[in-house]
Scaffold this motif. Sequence first.
Motif, PDB file in Angstrom:
ATOM      1  N   VAL A  69      29.104  45.406  29.995  1.00 51.52           N
ATOM      2  CA  VAL A  69      29.403  44.262  30.856  1.00 51.52           C
ATOM      3  C   VAL A  69      28.733  44.494  32.205  1.00 51.52           C
ATOM      4  N   PRO A  70      28.516  43.438  33.006  1.00 49.59           N
ATOM      5  CA  PRO A  70      27.868  43.619  34.315  1.00 49.59           C
ATOM      6  C   PRO A  70      28.652  44.567  35.224  1.00 49.59           C
ATOM      7  N   ALA A  71      27.935  45.344  36.024  1.00 52.53           N
ATOM      8  CA  ALA A  71      28.562  46.369  36.870  1.00 52.53           C
ATOM      9  C   ALA A  71      29.554  45.776  37.869  1.00 52.53           C
ATOM     10  N   LEU A  72      29.217  44.646  38.482  1.00 53.32           N
ATOM     11  CA  LEU A  72      30.127  44.045  39.454  1.00 53.32           C
ATOM     12  C   LEU A  72      31.354  43.431  38.786  1.00 53.32           C
ATOM     13  N   TYR A  73      31.188  43.013  37.551  1.00 53.91           N
ATOM     14  CA  TYR A  73      32.288  42.421  36.787  1.00 53.91           C
ATOM     15  C   TYR A  73      33.245  43.502  36.278  1.00 53.91           C
ATOM     16  N   PHE A  74      32.729  44.682  36.011  1.00 57.05           N
ATOM     17  CA  PHE A  74      33.465  45.762  35.345  1.00 57.05           C
ATOM     18  C   PHE A  74      34.841  46.054  35.962  1.00 57.05           C
ATOM     19  N   PRO A  75      34.987  46.259  37.290  1.00 58.02           N
ATOM     20  CA  PRO A  75      36.281  46.719  37.813  1.00 58.02           C
ATOM     21  C   PRO A  75      37.357  45.646  37.959  1.00 58.02           C
ATOM     22  N   ILE A  76      36.996  44.379  37.803  1.00 53.62           N
ATOM     23  CA  ILE A  76      37.979  43.311  37.977  1.00 53.62           C
ATOM     24  C   ILE A  76      39.065  43.426  36.900  1.00 53.62           C
TER      25      ILE A  76
END
Length: 210
Positions: A119-126
């Motif tokens: 998954v996209p890196a910025l999306y990952f921690p949400i």
Amino acid sequence: MFEKDPLMQFAGIPVSGATIRSCFPDLASPEKKVQALEKSGELIRLKRNLFIINKELTGKETEARLCANHIYGPSYVSFQWALRHYGMIPEQVFLMTSATTKRTRSFETPIGNFSYVQVPALYFPIGVECREEQGVSFLMATREKALCDTILLDNFVPRQSIKSLATYLEEDLRLDMDILTELDTDIIEQCSRLGRKVQTLKNLLKIIKQ
């Protein structure tokens, strides 16, 4: 005989080969000791250089979600396995799938199979939580993030029609639609901004808010 003193401290958790070798500093070849423990079944190999202690010797189960985090990371358990865990879908899910920022991979192990989806890196921690159960901590998606991840992974999700998406959720995914009203829309909104299928996730928000 099982080496209780040095190894019992790792009961129920994945441990690296280097850590196991460090338990035998007085041996000429700690690597051979690790090989012997694996051959005898006292150690169970999850992948190269990662093991668990046999539960028949420790009396303690190893949490599969913790193993999933360690086998390939960074990662968190999600997708339909998490939806089932939260009681959002009725079917049993036997393949534990996690999200990762690395390339998509899968692993077959003696304790089960594990799949990882990029998954996209910025999306990952949400919407990712550090959960603790029975004294063990692991990373897992919230209900909201698991649903978003599932929608992003499935190539057959309707992208434009709100009605078609509702049908997909209720009939294809067999989602408990009553749970939708309990979900945190802030997490879904964040996912819609940073993930793929922006319009689909916006449609999901519209369904929830109806």
